[in-house]
Write a protein that holds these residues in place. Structure first.
Motif, PDB file in Angstrom:
ATOM      1  N   GLU A 220     122.378  86.330  -4.516  1.00 45.49           N
ATOM      2  CA  GLU A 220     121.345  87.264  -4.953  1.00 45.49           C
ATOM      3  C   GLU A 220     119.968  86.614  -4.964  1.00 45.49           C
ATOM      4  OE1 GLU A 220     119.776  90.844  -6.304  1.00 45.49           O
ATOM      5  OE2 GLU A 220     121.868  90.471  -5.761  1.00 45.49           O
ATOM      6  N   LYS A 221     119.935  85.329  -5.305  1.00 45.77           N
ATOM      7  CA  LYS A 221     118.661  84.624  -5.465  1.00 45.77           C
ATOM      8  C   LYS A 221     118.316  83.764  -4.256  1.00 45.77           C
ATOM      9  CE  LYS A 221     117.955  86.165  -9.624  1.00 45.77           C
ATOM     10  NZ  LYS A 221     116.837  87.109  -9.885  1.00 45.77           N
ATOM     11  N   GLY A 222     118.862  84.113  -3.078  1.00 46.80           N
ATOM     12  CA  GLY A 222     118.588  83.310  -1.882  1.00 46.80           C
ATOM     13  C   GLY A 222     117.102  83.199  -1.585  1.00 46.80           C
ATOM     14  N   ALA A 223     116.393  84.327  -1.653  1.00 46.44           N
ATOM     15  CA  ALA A 223     114.953  84.317  -1.365  1.00 46.44           C
ATOM     16  C   ALA A 223     114.205  83.503  -2.414  1.00 46.44           C
ATOM     17  CB  ALA A 223     114.428  85.745  -1.324  1.00 46.44           C
ATOM     18  N   ASP A 224     114.608  83.644  -3.700  1.00 46.18           N
ATOM     19  CA  ASP A 224     113.938  82.873  -4.748  1.00 46.18           C
ATOM     20  C   ASP A 224     114.127  81.377  -4.530  1.00 46.18           C
ATOM     21  OD1 ASP A 224     113.619  85.395  -5.685  1.00 46.18           O
ATOM     22  OD2 ASP A 224     114.449  85.027  -7.680  1.00 46.18           O
ATOM     23  N   ILE A 225     115.327  80.993  -4.106  1.00 46.32           N
ATOM     24  CA  ILE A 225     115.591  79.572  -3.850  1.00 46.32           C
ATOM     25  C   ILE A 225     114.708  79.072  -2.711  1.00 46.32           C
ATOM     26  CG2 ILE A 225     117.356  77.931  -3.077  1.00 46.32           C
ATOM     27  CD1 ILE A 225     119.439  79.719  -4.436  1.00 46.32           C
ATOM     28  N   ALA A 226     114.598  79.882  -1.652  1.00 40.08           N
ATOM     29  CA  ALA A 226     113.763  79.489  -0.514  1.00 40.08           C
ATOM     30  C   ALA A 226     112.312  79.329  -0.933  1.00 40.08           C
ATOM     31  CB  ALA A 226     113.896  80.530   0.598  1.00 40.08           C
TER      32      ALA A 226
ATOM     33  N   LEU B  10     111.170  78.669  -3.964  1.00 40.56           N
ATOM     34  CA  LEU B  10     111.061  77.486  -4.811  1.00 40.56           C
ATOM     35  C   LEU B  10     111.044  76.223  -3.966  1.00 40.56           C
ATOM     36  CD1 LEU B  10     113.479  78.441  -7.746  1.00 40.56           C
ATOM     37  CD2 LEU B  10     110.984  78.246  -7.853  1.00 40.56           C
ATOM     38  N   ARG B  11     111.878  76.199  -2.905  1.00 37.73           N
ATOM     39  CA  ARG B  11     111.907  75.016  -2.043  1.00 37.73           C
ATOM     40  C   ARG B  11     110.583  74.835  -1.315  1.00 37.73           C
ATOM     41  NH1 ARG B  11     116.279  72.799   0.037  1.00 37.73           N
ATOM     42  NH2 ARG B  11     114.685  71.263   0.693  1.00 37.73           N
ATOM     43  N   THR B  12     109.990  75.946  -0.813  1.00 28.82           N
ATOM     44  CA  THR B  12     108.718  75.835  -0.095  1.00 28.82           C
ATOM     45  C   THR B  12     107.580  75.447  -1.025  1.00 28.82           C
ATOM     46  OG1 THR B  12     108.332  78.200  -0.389  1.00 28.82           O
ATOM     47  CG2 THR B  12     109.413  77.510   1.646  1.00 28.82           C
ATOM     48  N   MET B  13     107.757  75.728  -2.349  1.00 33.13           N
ATOM     49  CA  MET B  13     106.729  75.357  -3.324  1.00 33.13           C
ATOM     50  C   MET B  13     106.903  73.933  -3.825  1.00 33.13           C
ATOM     51  SD  MET B  13     106.489  78.890  -5.541  1.00 33.13           S
ATOM     52  CE  MET B  13     105.285  78.177  -6.664  1.00 33.13           C
ATOM     53  N   GLY B  14     107.907  73.232  -3.299  1.00 35.04           N
ATOM     54  CA  GLY B  14     108.044  71.824  -3.643  1.00 35.04           C
ATOM     55  C   GLY B  14     109.251  71.454  -4.477  1.00 35.04           C
TER      56      GLY B  14
ATOM     57  N   ARG C 135     126.094  74.628  -3.385  1.00 33.53           N
ATOM     58  CA  ARG C 135     125.776  75.589  -2.335  1.00 33.53           C
ATOM     59  C   ARG C 135     124.324  76.041  -2.417  1.00 33.53           C
ATOM     60  NH1 ARG C 135     129.692  80.421  -0.837  1.00 33.53           N
ATOM     61  NH2 ARG C 135     127.794  80.757   0.396  1.00 33.53           N
ATOM     62  N   ALA C 136     123.827  76.243  -3.645  1.00 36.28           N
ATOM     63  CA  ALA C 136     122.422  76.646  -3.809  1.00 36.28           C
ATOM     64  C   ALA C 136     121.484  75.553  -3.316  1.00 36.28           C
ATOM     65  CB  ALA C 136     122.148  76.958  -5.273  1.00 36.28           C
ATOM     66  N   ALA C 137     121.836  74.300  -3.601  1.00 40.39           N
ATOM     67  CA  ALA C 137     120.979  73.186  -3.186  1.00 40.39           C
ATOM     68  C   ALA C 137     120.990  73.003  -1.677  1.00 40.39           C
ATOM     69  CB  ALA C 137     121.430  71.896  -3.881  1.00 40.39           C
ATOM     70  N   ARG C 138     122.101  73.345  -1.004  1.00 43.05           N
ATOM     71  CA  ARG C 138     122.206  73.178   0.445  1.00 43.05           C
ATOM     72  C   ARG C 138     121.648  74.369   1.229  1.00 43.05           C
ATOM     73  NH1 ARG C 138     122.890  68.394   2.274  1.00 43.05           N
ATOM     74  NH2 ARG C 138     123.893  69.280   4.142  1.00 43.05           N
ATOM     75  N   LEU C 139     121.173  75.396   0.510  1.00 46.11           N
ATOM     76  CA  LEU C 139     120.673  76.586   1.196  1.00 46.11           C
ATOM     77  C   LEU C 139     119.413  76.254   2.001  1.00 46.11           C
ATOM     78  CD1 LEU C 139     121.297  79.654   1.398  1.00 46.11           C
ATOM     79  CD2 LEU C 139     119.615  79.989  -0.410  1.00 46.11           C
ATOM     80  N   ASP C 140     119.387  76.688   3.263  1.00 45.08           N
ATOM     81  CA  ASP C 140     118.244  76.454   4.142  1.00 45.08           C
ATOM     82  C   ASP C 140     117.180  77.508   3.854  1.00 45.08           C
ATOM     83  OD1 ASP C 140     116.442  75.932   6.109  1.00 45.08           O
ATOM     84  OD2 ASP C 140     117.847  76.133   7.777  1.00 45.08           O
ATOM     85  N   PRO C 141     115.964  77.116   3.439  1.00 45.40           N
ATOM     86  CA  PRO C 141     114.918  78.095   3.104  1.00 45.40           C
ATOM     87  C   PRO C 141     114.566  79.009   4.276  1.00 45.40           C
ATOM     88  CG  PRO C 141     114.331  75.909   2.315  1.00 45.40           C
ATOM     89  CD  PRO C 141     115.523  75.739   3.178  1.00 45.40           C
ATOM     90  N   VAL C 142     114.544  78.467   5.471  1.00 47.05           N
ATOM     91  CA  VAL C 142     114.176  79.276   6.640  1.00 47.05           C
ATOM     92  C   VAL C 142     115.216  80.375   6.872  1.00 47.05           C
ATOM     93  CG1 VAL C 142     113.774  79.238   9.136  1.00 47.05           C
ATOM     94  CG2 VAL C 142     112.946  77.352   7.686  1.00 47.05           C
ATOM     95  N   GLU C 143     116.497  79.986   6.819  1.00 48.45           N
ATOM     96  CA  GLU C 143     117.561  80.983   7.032  1.00 48.45           C
ATOM     97  C   GLU C 143     117.565  82.024   5.919  1.00 48.45           C
ATOM     98  OE1 GLU C 143     119.558  81.328   9.613  1.00 48.45           O
ATOM     99  OE2 GLU C 143     118.523  79.667  10.616  1.00 48.45           O
ATOM    100  N   ALA C 144     117.282  81.573   4.688  1.00 47.23           N
ATOM    101  CA  ALA C 144     117.292  82.501   3.562  1.00 47.23           C
ATOM    102  C   ALA C 144     116.188  83.538   3.670  1.00 47.23           C
ATOM    103  CB  ALA C 144     117.151  81.736   2.245  1.00 47.23           C
ATOM    104  N   LEU C 145     114.969  83.121   4.145  1.00 46.54           N
ATOM    105  CA  LEU C 145     113.858  84.045   4.262  1.00 46.54           C
ATOM    106  C   LEU C 145     113.948  84.919   5.501  1.00 46.54           C
ATOM    107  CD1 LEU C 145     110.908  81.731   3.120  1.00 46.54           C
ATOM    108  CD2 LEU C 145     111.895  83.651   1.879  1.00 46.54           C
ATOM    109  N   ARG C 146     114.668  84.440   6.523  1.00 47.18           N
ATOM    110  CA  ARG C 146     114.739  85.186   7.779  1.00 47.18           C
ATOM    111  C   ARG C 146     115.412  86.538   7.598  1.00 47.18           C
ATOM    112  NH1 ARG C 146     117.369  82.107  12.719  1.00 47.18           N
ATOM    113  NH2 ARG C 146     115.431  80.946  12.426  1.00 47.18           N
ATOM    114  N   TYR C 147     116.448  86.568   6.747  1.00 46.80           N
ATOM    115  CA  TYR C 147     117.218  87.810   6.583  1.00 46.80           C
ATOM    116  C   TYR C 147     116.804  88.633   5.374  1.00 46.80           C
ATOM    117  CZ  TYR C 147     120.109  85.548  10.064  1.00 46.80           C
ATOM    118  OH  TYR C 147     120.537  84.941  11.219  1.00 46.80           O
ATOM    119  N   GLU C 148     115.678  88.281   4.764  1.00 50.17           N
ATOM    120  CA  GLU C 148     115.177  89.068   3.630  1.00 50.17           C
ATOM    121  C   GLU C 148     114.319  90.216   4.143  1.00 50.17           C
ATOM    122  OE1 GLU C 148     115.770  89.041   0.405  1.00 50.17           O
ATOM    123  OE2 GLU C 148     117.312  87.547   0.755  1.00 50.17           O
TER     124      GLU C 148
END
Length: 414
Positions: free
Chosen positions: A297-303, A305-309, A401-414
């Motif tokens: 559910e929080k894939g986009a939020d994780i991405a 957060l990752r892009t923000m550092g 699993r949350a830590a291994r989530l790729d930000p690019v892949e997570a944002l691509r399908y949002e």
């Protein structure tokens, strides 16, 4: 370990928001499962401990730590000499000559089979289990042709202090295997006791030693009851006891008498603990499923957060903290609920029994007149530790699993 940012995000994710109700519902079930599992384990282990401690205390309060029995089923004619030698053994606190036999007790139209126990009034009245709840007709009344009976037997036969009880016992042995015939004698109820064990309170009639010997046609006693200072270390003085007692006798200590019961209780405790632990295990699996759904559910939020550092370690700690929080809150709440239930279980039983009018705890089946509980600190720590460990382990994989989530892949399908 967890900074303020990670704690704020983790606790925010645990609160239900629009569109996330189903995830929070599963997390709530996980929390409830841990609470119920921990509380049930604490309550059940407390009841098992209470049963073992109470039955053991009452058994030893009414019976001996060691029984010295003559071989061949004969009565012990030289019991006074043997008792004197046993009293001289270091660690022995009391030696009581006892006569036992079977009889039929009757009063009016009521009757019941009883075990006759004959011993000196002083020894019987000195037993703490008897003295704690005893009705005595008068000081010194328990002598001669008198009897002390349990409250259960008194109610069964409709007797009170001063009532008349007739005991019908086998006669004295005659030639060969012949018997002189049954003997009936009337006794006055001089004492009514409440040992708290159904088998004693409803099935034992205690007579002064001379009266029991006369009724059963015996010259000696059927056994010597020996109490020691430290029952747990009965084996340390076994040899001195055997030497003092002499030949022609055999010994039974309380561990031998209760060995089958203690083994059964230990086996039941282990099986019940494993079975009830499955409740906590199922709740831990619910934590895994709820966190995996939260990560999805929080894939986009994780991405974002990752892009923000935010580092992978920070993301891992956020979701690990979310799962661990469920486990910690559930364990603490279950601990409080379990202790409260264990402390008030007997009062709750009585309330439910009065409310429904149905007996919930039958003393004839469980040998106790109330539900005993005893909370063991070591077992409570074990239960809470197990619940916390399962909760923490269940939080590791979703957090990874949350830590291994790729930000690019997570944002691509949002």
């Amino acid at each position: 370990m967890f900074n303020a940012f990670e704690r704020a995000v983790a606790f925010r994710y645990l609160r239900a928001r629009r569109g996330q109700g189903f995830v929070s519902l599963i997390a709530g079930f996980s929390l409830l499962g841990i609470i119920i599992g921990v509380a049930t384990l604490i309550t059940v282990t407390a009841v098992m401990n209470g049963f073992q401690t109470e039955l053991l205390a009452r058994f030893l309060g009414f019976n001996a730590h060691v029984s010295v029995v003559p071989l061949g089923g004969r009565d012990m004619a030289d019991y006074q000499e043997r008792a004197g030698r046993l009293r001289g053994v270091d660690g022995v606190t009391r030696v009581v000559p006892v006569v036992e036999g079977q009889a039929l007790a009757s009063a009016g139209k009521a009757s019941a089979g009883v075990q006759i126990r004959g011993e000196s009034p002083e020894d019987f009245l000195a037993r703490p289990l008897v003295a704690q709840d005893l009705q005595l007709q008068a000081p010194g009344a328990f002598t001669g042709d008198t009897v002390a009976i349990g409250r259960g037997l008194a109610e069964k036969l409709g007797l009170g202090l001063g009532g008349k009880l007739t005991l019908l016992a086998p006669g004295a042995p005659g030639q060969g295997e012949q018997s002189a015939g049954p003997v009936a004698r009337a006794f006055t109820v001089a004492a009514i006791f409440d040992a708290g064990l159904y088998q004693f309170d409803s099935g034992v009639a205690v007579l002064p030693l001379p009266a029991a010997q006369s009724l059963l046609g015996l010259q000696g006693v059927t056994r010597l009851d020996v109490n020691v200072r430290d029952p747990e270390r009965i084996g340390d003085i076994a040899r001195p006891l055997q030497e003092a007692a002499g030949s022609g006798v055999r010994f039974f200590d309380w561990k031998q008498a209760l060995s089958g019961y203690l083994d059964i209780v230990a086996g039941q405790r282990n099986v019940i603990f494993v079975i009830l632990s499955l409740i906590v295990l199922v709740a831990a699996f619910n934590i895994i499923s709820s966190l995996i759904m939260l990560v999805k559910e929080k894939g986009a939020d994780i991405a974002i957060l990752r892009t923000m550092g935010a580092s992978r370690g920070s993301i891992l700690r956020i979701f690990f903290l979310a799962g661990a929080t469920i486990g910690v809150i559930g364990t603490v709440a279950g601990l409080g609920l379990g202790i409260a239930l264990a402390d008030s279980l007997e009062a709750l039983r009585q309330w439910l029994q009065q409310l429904t009018g149905t007996p919930i705890f039958d003393p004839r089946q469980y040998s106790l007149t109330r539900i005993p509980t005893e909370i063991d600190a070591g077992e409570v720590v074990l239960v809470c530790g197990m619940a916390l460990a399962l909760s923490l382990l269940a939080s590791i994989y979703p957090a990874w699993r949350a830590a291994r989530l790729d930000p690019v892949e997570a944002l691509r399908y949002e």
